[in-house]
Design a protein around this motif. Structure first.
Motif, PDB file in Angstrom:
ATOM      1  N   MET A   1      13.551  33.569  34.395  1.00 36.03           N
ATOM      2  CA  MET A   1      14.417  32.410  34.594  1.00 36.03           C
ATOM      3  C   MET A   1      14.917  31.906  33.241  1.00 36.03           C
ATOM      4  O   MET A   1      14.138  31.730  32.318  1.00 36.03           O
ATOM      5  N   PHE A   2      16.236  31.715  33.133  1.00 31.77           N
ATOM      6  CA  PHE A   2      16.761  31.193  31.885  1.00 31.77           C
ATOM      7  C   PHE A   2      17.404  29.827  32.110  1.00 31.77           C
ATOM      8  O   PHE A   2      17.631  29.410  33.259  1.00 31.77           O
ATOM      9  N   ASN A   3      17.665  29.143  31.009  1.00 26.75           N
ATOM     10  CA  ASN A   3      18.206  27.793  31.070  1.00 26.75           C
ATOM     11  C   ASN A   3      19.673  27.764  30.666  1.00 26.75           C
ATOM     12  O   ASN A   3      20.144  28.611  29.910  1.00 26.75           O
ATOM     13  N   LEU A  14      18.435  28.112  38.187  1.00 29.65           N
ATOM     14  CA  LEU A  14      18.155  27.759  39.575  1.00 29.65           C
ATOM     15  C   LEU A  14      17.580  26.353  39.626  1.00 29.65           C
ATOM     16  O   LEU A  14      16.656  26.020  38.870  1.00 29.65           O
ATOM     17  N   ILE A  15      18.123  25.543  40.514  1.00 31.18           N
ATOM     18  CA  ILE A  15      17.709  24.149  40.699  1.00 31.18           C
ATOM     19  C   ILE A  15      17.293  23.991  42.156  1.00 31.18           C
ATOM     20  O   ILE A  15      17.840  24.652  43.042  1.00 31.18           O
ATOM     21  N   TYR A 246      23.217  35.448  44.743  1.00 32.42           N
ATOM     22  CA  TYR A 246      23.221  35.209  43.291  1.00 32.42           C
ATOM     23  C   TYR A 246      24.389  35.942  42.632  1.00 32.42           C
ATOM     24  O   TYR A 246      25.113  35.369  41.808  1.00 32.42           O
ATOM     25  N   ASP A 247      24.571  37.208  42.992  1.00 29.38           N
ATOM     26  CA  ASP A 247      25.591  38.009  42.336  1.00 29.38           C
ATOM     27  C   ASP A 247      26.986  37.479  42.638  1.00 29.38           C
ATOM     28  O   ASP A 247      27.825  37.350  41.741  1.00 29.38           O
ATOM     29  N   THR A 248      27.225  37.145  43.892  1.00 35.63           N
ATOM     30  CA  THR A 248      28.548  36.660  44.292  1.00 35.63           C
ATOM     31  C   THR A 248      28.876  35.328  43.639  1.00 35.63           C
ATOM     32  O   THR A 248      29.965  35.136  43.086  1.00 35.63           O
ATOM     33  N   VAL A 249      27.936  34.397  43.682  1.00 35.28           N
ATOM     34  CA  VAL A 249      28.200  33.046  43.173  1.00 35.28           C
ATOM     35  C   VAL A 249      28.225  33.016  41.651  1.00 35.28           C
ATOM     36  O   VAL A 249      29.192  32.543  41.033  1.00 35.28           O
ATOM     37  N   PHE A 250      27.185  33.536  41.023  1.00 30.27           N
ATOM     38  CA  PHE A 250      27.100  33.421  39.563  1.00 30.27           C
ATOM     39  C   PHE A 250      28.135  34.289  38.852  1.00 30.27           C
ATOM     40  O   PHE A 250      28.582  33.944  37.761  1.00 30.27           O
ATOM     41  N   SER A 251      28.547  35.381  39.473  1.00 26.11           N
ATOM     42  CA  SER A 251      29.583  36.209  38.865  1.00 26.11           C
ATOM     43  C   SER A 251      30.943  35.512  38.892  1.00 26.11           C
ATOM     44  O   SER A 251      31.814  35.793  38.061  1.00 26.11           O
ATOM     45  N   ASN A 279      14.995  37.033  39.112  1.00 31.65           N
ATOM     46  CA  ASN A 279      14.588  37.780  37.918  1.00 31.65           C
ATOM     47  C   ASN A 279      14.987  39.257  38.021  1.00 31.65           C
ATOM     48  O   ASN A 279      15.392  39.866  37.028  1.00 31.65           O
ATOM     49  N   GLU A 280      14.883  39.829  39.219  1.00 30.70           N
ATOM     50  CA  GLU A 280      15.347  41.201  39.425  1.00 30.70           C
ATOM     51  C   GLU A 280      16.849  41.314  39.192  1.00 30.70           C
ATOM     52  O   GLU A 280      17.330  42.229  38.535  1.00 30.70           O
ATOM     53  N   TRP A 281      17.587  40.366  39.760  1.00 31.48           N
ATOM     54  CA  TRP A 281      19.050  40.377  39.601  1.00 31.48           C
ATOM     55  C   TRP A 281      19.433  40.242  38.135  1.00 31.48           C
ATOM     56  O   TRP A 281      20.293  40.970  37.644  1.00 31.48           O
ATOM     57  N   GLU A 282      18.753  39.321  37.439  1.00 29.40           N
ATOM     58  CA  GLU A 282      19.051  39.113  36.014  1.00 29.40           C
ATOM     59  C   GLU A 282      18.763  40.381  35.204  1.00 29.40           C
ATOM     60  O   GLU A 282      19.563  40.782  34.344  1.00 29.40           O
ATOM     61  N   ALA A 283      17.632  41.027  35.492  1.00 32.19           N
ATOM     62  CA  ALA A 283      17.271  42.250  34.753  1.00 32.19           C
ATOM     63  C   ALA A 283      18.293  43.356  35.009  1.00 32.19           C
ATOM     64  O   ALA A 283      18.663  44.101  34.091  1.00 32.19           O
ATOM     65  N   GLU A 284      18.766  43.462  36.237  1.00 33.30           N
ATOM     66  CA  GLU A 284      19.767  44.474  36.557  1.00 33.30           C
ATOM     67  C   GLU A 284      21.081  44.196  35.832  1.00 33.30           C
ATOM     68  O   GLU A 284      21.745  45.123  35.353  1.00 33.30           O
TER      69      GLU A 284
END
Length: 288
Positions: A1-3, A14-15, A246-251, A279-284
């Motif tokens: 998790m990053f800030n 994530l909040i 996560y991918d759809t929104v954050f991208s 964390n998996e999504w972020e690593a990918e």
């Protein structure tokens, strides 16, 4: 998790939002709101908050009602450091009572406050923009970043280009909770359940498109359609759906924007699941 940066504060990407803590269910066929309300005692809310901290989530969006403010006061008095960005609570959003609410919120040192989506949307739907602007003016007295919330993508253009809109960040719903509810006040005032709200698959894309080019910080909420997109799925299917969200929104959003999720911990540890998938999504993403 990053800030990410939120007006000088380090806020987790994530909040955690507040609907399940207050008994508001969008999937009553599977989890009634009464189940959420009975489960989330003060003890269980504090337990969930400590779990958030263990997982790297350092920010919550609590409702500014007396119960939640009391819970947060106890948390603060015991050394809790989590960030709070308050959602205004309908029954206390009158000129006469706002000062009392504001003082109570300030006791737990929030880093932001936002005008609730239903308050905003109802007034936009009924031609009462000035009431929104007047409330934003009263909220400025808190001296912290001020947000405006909406479930309707068509409102974004007005907030971006219209006159007299004084706020600092967006709370933007990924799914339109106002469909077939035009002009209806919040369930906190009417007592009406959210069980009849069906989210459409096209909603998310419409809101993300409306947000393109927005420079203000964005907190995107209902990442998982209030649980509707996860109900009746196997664990593997659920994790895929979470990762896709996560991918759809954050991208589509800016790197410094954040996402908001509700969690109900009674039947399985949603916090751990959602963070592990993140964390998996972020690593990918980093590996590409």
């Amino acid at each position: 998790m990053f800030n990410v940066d939120f007006f000088g504060h380090k806020v987790s990407k994530l909040i955690v939002g507040d609907n399940p803590f207050n008994g508001w269910s969008y999937i009553p066929k599977f989890v009634p709101g009464s189940d959420m309300k009975m489960y989330y005692t003060e003890e269980k809310i504090l337990e969930a908050m400590h779990k958030m901290e263990e997982l790297g989530i350092n920010t919550m969006l609590p409702l500014a009602d007396p119960f939640m403010i009391r819970v947060l006061s106890h948390y603060r008095n015991n050394g809790g450091k989590m960030n709070f960005i308050f959602q205004t609570w309908g029954p206390l959003m009158t000129p006469e009572l706002w000062g009392v609410t504001m003082r109570h919120m300030q006791e737990v040192e929030p880093i932001g406050v936002y005008l609730s989506g239903t308050f905003v949307d109802v007034r936009r739907e009924t031609g009462r923009d000035q009431e929104i602007k007047d409330m934003l003016g009263r909220m400025r007295a808190m001296g912290i970043p001020l947000g405006i919330c909406t479930h309707r993508p068509e409102n974004i253009a007005e907030f971006e280009n219209g006159e007299g809109w004084d706020f600092d960040f967006y709370m933007a719903c990924m799914y339109n909770a106002r469909r077939n509810r035009e002009g209806q006040e919040s369930g906190f005032l009417t007592g009406k359940s959210k069980g009849d709200i069906d989210f459409h698959a096209t909603d998310r894309g419409e809101m993300l498109e409306a947000l393109q080019g927005v420079k203000k910080p964005i907190l995107a909420f209902k990442l998982f359609a209030g649980g509707q997109m996860l109900a009746e799925k196997t664990e593997e299917e659920r994790r895929e759906a979470i990762k896709d969200a996560y991918d759809t929104v954050f991208s589509a959003l800016k790197p410094n924007d954040a996402g908001v999720m509700g969690v109900f911990q009674k039947y399985h540890d949603q916090l751990t699941e959602n963070v592990s998938v993140f964390n998996e999504w972020e690593a990918e993403k980093l590996a590409k």
